[in-house]
Motif scaffolding. Sequence first.
Motif, PDB file in Angstrom:
ATOM      1  N   THR A 108      32.727 -37.588   2.322  1.00  0.00           N
ATOM      2  CA  THR A 108      31.273 -37.455   2.306  1.00  0.00           C
ATOM      3  C   THR A 108      30.558 -38.207   1.535  1.00  0.00           C
ATOM      4  N   ALA A 109      29.480 -39.040   2.044  1.00  0.00           N
ATOM      5  CA  ALA A 109      28.797 -39.849   1.306  1.00  0.00           C
ATOM      6  C   ALA A 109      27.301 -40.237   1.862  1.00  0.00           C
ATOM      7  N   THR A 110      26.564 -40.797   1.186  1.00  0.00           N
ATOM      8  CA  THR A 110      25.251 -41.539   1.579  1.00  0.00           C
ATOM      9  C   THR A 110      25.721 -42.759   2.470  1.00  0.00           C
ATOM     10  N   GLN A 111      24.780 -43.346   3.096  1.00  0.00           N
ATOM     11  CA  GLN A 111      25.216 -44.546   3.824  1.00  0.00           C
ATOM     12  C   GLN A 111      25.473 -45.639   2.902  1.00  0.00           C
ATOM     13  N   ALA A 112      24.824 -45.914   1.823  1.00  0.00           N
ATOM     14  CA  ALA A 112      24.970 -46.912   0.734  1.00  0.00           C
ATOM     15  C   ALA A 112      26.249 -46.603   0.055  1.00  0.00           C
ATOM     16  N   GLN A 113      26.803 -45.485  -0.284  1.00  0.00           N
ATOM     17  CA  GLN A 113      27.943 -45.215  -0.881  1.00  0.00           C
ATOM     18  C   GLN A 113      29.075 -45.274  -0.025  1.00  0.00           C
ATOM     19  N   PHE A 114      28.782 -44.968   1.394  1.00  0.00           N
ATOM     20  CA  PHE A 114      30.103 -45.332   2.456  1.00  0.00           C
ATOM     21  C   PHE A 114      30.075 -46.907   2.559  1.00  0.00           C
ATOM     22  N   GLU A 115      29.012 -47.601   2.620  1.00  0.00           N
ATOM     23  CA  GLU A 115      29.145 -49.012   2.817  1.00  0.00           C
ATOM     24  C   GLU A 115      30.095 -49.828   1.352  1.00  0.00           C
ATOM     25  N   HIS A 135      27.042 -38.366  11.533  1.00  0.00           N
ATOM     26  CA  HIS A 135      25.981 -38.667  10.895  1.00  0.00           C
ATOM     27  C   HIS A 135      24.729 -37.536  10.794  1.00  0.00           C
ATOM     28  N   THR A 136      24.186 -37.475   9.713  1.00  0.00           N
ATOM     29  CA  THR A 136      23.143 -36.456   9.602  1.00  0.00           C
ATOM     30  C   THR A 136      21.793 -37.128   8.903  1.00  0.00           C
ATOM     31  N   ASP A 137      20.810 -36.666   9.492  1.00  0.00           N
ATOM     32  CA  ASP A 137      19.508 -36.938   9.115  1.00  0.00           C
ATOM     33  C   ASP A 137      18.594 -35.995   9.095  1.00  0.00           C
ATOM     34  N   ASP A 138      17.926 -35.828   7.971  1.00  0.00           N
ATOM     35  CA  ASP A 138      16.771 -34.556   7.763  1.00  0.00           C
ATOM     36  C   ASP A 138      15.700 -34.826   8.974  1.00  0.00           C
TER      37      ASP A 138
END
Length: 202
Positions: A108-115, A135-138
């Motif tokens: 589980t990570a932000t997009q930047a962390q995932f990359e 992917h989840t987006d508020d």
Amino acid sequence: MTLPEDIWVAEVSTSFPDATFRLLTGVPKGDRAIELGEILADDPELAAAALRDHPDIVAYDRLLADDQRAITQYEAEEQRLYQFLWESSLPPEFPLDVANGAMEFDLTATQAQFEAFGEVLDATGLQYELLTVIHTDDEESLLTERQRECLTVAQRRGYFDVPRDCTLAELADVLDVDKSTASETIRRGTARVLEQFLVGHE
């Protein structure tokens, strides 16, 4: 992710290819790793004995054993399972499952962390496969508020049960809409849920 062959869990798991070695939790301590593990196998005692007798295991306690699983606590002179997580600044997300030399885990990570995690993993030279991305987006949720309401009411009233406990007409009355609107909203919402669930499983 395919593990290096000289890691103890890779060696043991390839000796028992039908077993799953599940790391429930673990923490590095000095030059060792203290771990709580579960073994799921047709003969968990035999697989647990192989774990216990591996030269990289320096302490071992059996906590539970039955015909299908064994739970053990042990100390291992091996920390490479955590190395790529440290380098990407992400904590391990347990459990980690190892079967026949390959490890599967969730992240589980932000997009930047995932990359960043992907870059670290690529640098290791290990073979891996991305099984599923959710992917989840508020700003753009999976369902609209109305779709979520309709699906929740439909599920609670038994519309999806077999046989159904609630007809479309009854559901439309509860939602205070006509049948065609209820049908369309439920159909679109169900399609989005199924599409999201089935991503990566084709």
